[in-house]
Scaffold this active site. Structure first.
Site, mmCIF file in Angstrom:
data_model
loop_
_atom_site.group_PDB
_atom_site.id
_atom_site.type_symbol
_atom_site.label_atom_id
_atom_site.label_comp_id
_atom_site.label_asym_id
_atom_site.label_seq_id
_atom_site.Cartn_x
_atom_site.Cartn_y
_atom_site.Cartn_z
ATOM 1 N N HIS A 1 8.209 -36.590 -29.341
ATOM 2 C CA HIS A 1 6.796 -36.414 -29.748
ATOM 3 C C HIS A 1 5.912 -36.560 -28.507
ATOM 4 O O HIS A 1 6.104 -35.830 -27.531
ATOM 5 C CB HIS A 1 6.495 -37.421 -30.872
ATOM 6 C CG HIS A 1 5.187 -37.257 -31.569
ATOM 7 N ND1 HIS A 1 4.411 -36.129 -31.510
ATOM 8 C CD2 HIS A 1 4.521 -38.117 -32.370
ATOM 9 C CE1 HIS A 1 3.332 -36.295 -32.252
ATOM 10 N NE2 HIS A 1 3.359 -37.500 -32.775
ATOM 11 N N HIS B 1 9.100 -26.618 -30.963
ATOM 12 C CA HIS B 1 8.068 -27.256 -31.789
ATOM 13 C C HIS B 1 8.433 -27.055 -33.249
ATOM 14 O O HIS B 1 8.949 -26.013 -33.645
ATOM 15 C CB HIS B 1 6.689 -26.646 -31.517
ATOM 16 C CG HIS B 1 5.575 -27.516 -31.968
ATOM 17 N ND1 HIS B 1 5.121 -27.506 -33.264
ATOM 18 C CD2 HIS B 1 4.841 -28.436 -31.301
ATOM 19 C CE1 HIS B 1 4.143 -28.395 -33.382
ATOM 20 N NE2 HIS B 1 3.955 -28.975 -32.210
ATOM 21 N N ASP C 1 3.235 -30.154 -24.005
ATOM 22 C CA ASP C 1 3.709 -31.163 -23.042
ATOM 23 C C ASP C 1 4.321 -30.561 -21.796
ATOM 24 O O ASP C 1 4.621 -31.278 -20.845
ATOM 25 C CB ASP C 1 4.746 -32.066 -23.727
ATOM 26 C CG ASP C 1 4.110 -32.854 -24.850
ATOM 27 O OD1 ASP C 1 4.529 -32.695 -26.008
ATOM 28 O OD2 ASP C 1 3.132 -33.570 -24.565
HETATM 29 C C1 SDX Z 1 4.663 -32.812 -29.731
HETATM 30 O O1 SDX Z 1 4.403 -32.066 -34.600
HETATM 31 C C2 SDX Z 1 3.466 -31.914 -33.700
HETATM 32 O O2 SDX Z 1 2.441 -31.287 -33.945
HETATM 33 C C3 SDX Z 1 3.755 -32.584 -32.385
HETATM 34 C C4 SDX Z 1 2.764 -32.287 -31.251
HETATM 35 C C5 SDX Z 1 1.382 -32.860 -31.552
HETATM 36 O O3 SDX Z 1 0.415 -32.353 -30.952
HETATM 37 O O4 SDX Z 1 1.291 -33.850 -32.306
HETATM 38 O O5 SDX Z 1 2.659 -30.895 -31.041
HETATM 39 C C6 SDX Z 1 3.204 -32.955 -29.954
HETATM 40 O O6 SDX Z 1 5.391 -33.671 -30.122
HETATM 41 C C7 SDX Z 1 5.201 -31.545 -29.110
HETATM 42 C C8 SDX Z 1 6.762 -31.542 -29.041
HETATM 43 C C9 SDX Z 1 7.161 -32.372 -27.823
HETATM 44 N N1 SDX Z 1 8.646 -32.602 -27.850
HETATM 45 C C10 SDX Z 1 9.422 -32.010 -26.928
HETATM 46 O O7 SDX Z 1 9.033 -31.177 -26.104
HETATM 47 C C11 SDX Z 1 10.869 -32.509 -26.973
HETATM 48 C C12 SDX Z 1 11.836 -31.299 -26.929
HETATM 49 N N2 SDX Z 1 11.703 -30.608 -28.202
HETATM 50 C C13 SDX Z 1 12.626 -30.915 -29.275
HETATM 51 O O8 SDX Z 1 13.015 -32.245 -29.351
HETATM 52 C C14 SDX Z 1 12.281 -30.223 -30.578
HETATM 53 O O9 SDX Z 1 11.987 -28.929 -30.275
HETATM 54 C C15 SDX Z 1 11.171 -30.788 -31.448
HETATM 55 C C16 SDX Z 1 11.397 -32.224 -31.780
HETATM 56 C C17 SDX Z 1 9.838 -30.619 -30.787
HETATM 57 C C18 SDX Z 1 11.166 -29.992 -32.752
HETATM 58 O O10 SDX Z 1 12.356 -30.258 -33.377
HETATM 59 P P1 SDX Z 1 12.705 -29.665 -34.850
HETATM 60 O O11 SDX Z 1 11.585 -28.899 -35.395
HETATM 61 O O12 SDX Z 1 13.244 -30.777 -35.660
HETATM 62 O O13 SDX Z 1 13.786 -28.619 -34.521
HETATM 63 P P2 SDX Z 1 15.299 -28.945 -34.267
HETATM 64 O O14 SDX Z 1 15.407 -30.198 -33.434
HETATM 65 O O15 SDX Z 1 16.011 -28.899 -35.558
HETATM 66 O O16 SDX Z 1 15.729 -27.728 -33.337
HETATM 67 C C19 SDX Z 1 16.047 -26.460 -33.915
HETATM 68 C C20 SDX Z 1 17.161 -25.933 -33.034
HETATM 69 C C21 SDX Z 1 18.299 -26.928 -32.846
HETATM 70 O O17 SDX Z 1 19.494 -26.164 -32.649
HETATM 71 P P3 SDX Z 1 20.514 -25.969 -33.943
HETATM 72 O O18 SDX Z 1 20.809 -27.359 -34.461
HETATM 73 O O19 SDX Z 1 19.741 -25.130 -34.911
HETATM 74 O O20 SDX Z 1 21.697 -25.285 -33.332
HETATM 75 O O21 SDX Z 1 16.654 -25.695 -31.703
HETATM 76 C C22 SDX Z 1 17.324 -26.546 -30.779
HETATM 77 C C23 SDX Z 1 17.997 -27.661 -31.566
HETATM 78 O O22 SDX Z 1 19.166 -28.089 -30.906
HETATM 79 N N3 SDX Z 1 16.294 -27.107 -29.917
HETATM 80 C C24 SDX Z 1 16.393 -27.211 -28.589
HETATM 81 C C25 SDX Z 1 15.159 -27.748 -28.179
HETATM 82 N N4 SDX Z 1 14.376 -27.970 -29.251
HETATM 83 C C26 SDX Z 1 15.082 -27.588 -30.327
HETATM 84 N N5 SDX Z 1 17.375 -26.906 -27.732
HETATM 85 C C27 SDX Z 1 17.127 -27.148 -26.414
HETATM 86 N N6 SDX Z 1 15.955 -27.657 -25.937
HETATM 87 C C28 SDX Z 1 14.962 -27.974 -26.787
HETATM 88 N N7 SDX Z 1 13.805 -28.482 -26.344
#
Ligand code: SDX
Length: 426
Positions: A266, A307, A365
């Site tokens: 997050h 996201h 971010d």
């Molecule tokens: C913020 O919610 C908000 O509005 C948050 C925010 C705000 O203003 O409040 O926008 C702020 O938190 C932005 C996000 C910052 N986080 C990151 O940058 C961390 C890296 N991102 C991930 O951890 C992830 O993308 C999330 C947590 C942001 C979203 O996760 P989801 O929606 O639960 O999606 P997921 O983890 O289920 O991913 C879907 C797929 C997965 O692969 P499969 O299981 O389908 O095979 O995409 C892959 C994940 O492995 N994946 C990634 C990835 N993010 C998702 N693979 C590599 N790198 C990544 N960053």
């Protein structure tokens, strides 16, 4: 609301269950599943991927379009044509302020920018190398111990002054975290400065000098505050709402939101992203980072990518990238290796089938860490600044929830798969 309904047919039931459907101003219809309780079934939605937790009029995100609206105004329109005080007023009140309203609003904020002197001794309990987010969680929560006269959340005046105190004091406390960890004297706010200018003043000014913050950097900071101010029912905002639903005081609720925001998935992603860019170090190492991000057996993820809602692009990342260029140009920071790695990583990732298929784009971010580094802000302060800006959104969302006439305490149910009742064998 509409008279549309969804019909749910459960096995071993003759009649289907009618569930009301509500149409939003924008976004998806929602199905009201509350009637299911008396039917003896629950919905199951870990991570709330498909669950609307509340009705809100504050912020709207269209993940497919890459659209973010604060009370109907797009984030790029606000970033170009408003400042953070306009946006704070808008989030709290629903409309942009006219000149008189803005002047009064700023004056009220300025009445609360200082903290009780006793607060200064709080800091001495922390190690100098404490993470500033640990200090923020503690100190913001402790603010409630100074305001016993205004903690009745059923009293609109108490709610109002608490909201102003939080928004006004969080920059002061955030700057104190930085000053304390560096052994610098605390700097008092100067109320003839703008909100963003005052923050940079409290962060960086020295008693031995009389310089004021650079206007370009102040504008960049103000824009960063605007971009991070609110974002629908994200994890930390939902935490604030859930804490508030029990009747907890607003300072405790905001402290809970800060704790949740700290996570690297997050708000902690900006710090994690910069660490990642530093670990990658040069464009030659990008392919290995991409490989690891795609490897299911490797917990490594590209911080700053992906996201829950944006499946096209994060409009805040677009504005942040432009701000990044402006700041680096203003500071004449050439061949900034982190920025080059970031630009190349973004380019390669956006061409990679894995990222395209999973709709992983840079989020807010991704570039914010580079801008903040260029502004002289250390990594461990990045999420503090996110919390500073988001405090206005949290207060707005908390106020909307508490003012809701039939607001109830949040209490999710579960899918229990543990043991049936059993006796201790004596
Ligand atoms: C913020 O919610 C908000 O509005 C948050 C925010 C705000 O203003 O409040 O926008 C702020 O938190 C932005 C996000 C910052 N986080 C990151 O940058 C961390 C890296 N991102 C991930 O951890 C992830 O993308 C999330 C947590 C942001 C979203 O996760 P989801 O929606 O639960 O999606 P997921 O983890 O289920 O991913 C879907 C797929 C997965 O692969 P499969 O299981 O389908 O095979 O995409 C892959 C994940 O492995 N994946 C990634 C990835 N993010 C998702 N693979 C590599 N790198 C990544 N960053």
């Amino acid at each position: 609301m509409t008279n549309k309904t969804a019909k749910l047919q459960l096995p071993d039931r003759e009649d289907s269950i009618e569930l009301p459907i509500y149409e939003p101003t924008l976004g998806n219809d929602v199905i009201d599943v509350r009637p299911l309780v008396k039917e003896g079934v629950f919905t199951y939605d870990p991570g709330f991927m498909a669950t609307a937790s509340c009705e809100s009029k504050i912020t709207f995100i269209d993940g497919a379009k890459g659209q973010l609206l604060y009370r109907g105004y797009s984030i790029d329109d606000l970033a170009k044509n408003a400042d953070f005080m306009d946006v704070a007023y808008l989030l709290l009140n629903g409309e942009l302020p006219d000149a008189k309203e803005k002047e009064e609003f700023i004056s009220r904020i300025n009445n609360h920018t200082m903290v009780h002197e006793q607060m200064l001794t709080f800091f001495n309990g922390f190690r100098r190398d404490a993470h500033p987010m640990a200090i923020m969680v503690g100190v913001i929560g402790a603010l409630s111990s100074f305001y016993h006269d205004s903690l009745d959340i059923t009293n609109p005046e108490h709610r109002d002054i608490s909201g102003f105190r939080i928004i006004a004091k969080i920059p002061t406390i955030a700057a104190m975290c930085y000053r304390y960890s560096n052994g610098y004297p605390f700097v008092y706010p100067q109320n003839d400065m703008s909100y963003a200018e005052n923050f940079l003043h409290m962060m960086f000014s020295m008693p031995s000098e009389t310089s004021r913050p650079n206007k370009i950097l102040v504008d960049a900071m103000d824009k960063i505050f605007i971009l991070h101010a609110d974002h629908e029912q994200n994890a930390s905002t939902s935490t604030v709402r859930l804490a508030g639903s029990s009747g907890a005081n607003p300072f405790a609720c905001i402290a809970a939101g800060i704790a949740c925001l700290w996570g690297p998935a997050h708000g902690g992603a900006n710090e994690a992203c910069l660490n990642m860019l530093e670990d990658i170090g040069s464009v030659d190492n990008i392919p290995e980072a991409i490989r690891r991000a795609k490897d299911k057996n490797d917990p490594f993820r590209l911080m700053g990518f992906g996201h829950r809602v944006y499946k096209n692009f994060d409009p805040r990342a677009t504005v942040m990238r432009e701000t990044c260029h402006e700041v680096l140009d203003e500071l004449q920071i050439k061949d900034q290796p982190l920025f080059e790695v970031a630009m190349e990583l973004e380019k390669i990732a956006l061409e990679d089938p894995y990222f395209i298929e999973k709709k992983l784009y840079p989020n807010v971010d991704f570039y914010s860490g580079i801008v903040l580094t260029a502004l002289g802000i250390p990594k461990n302060m990045f999420t503090v600044i996110f919390a500073l800006a988001r405090a206005t959104g949290w207060v707005s969302q908390w106020e909307e929830m508490v003012a809701e006439k039939n607001q109830k305490i949040g209490r999710p149910r579960q899918l229990y798969t543990g043991p049936r009742e059993r006796k201790i064998n004596k």
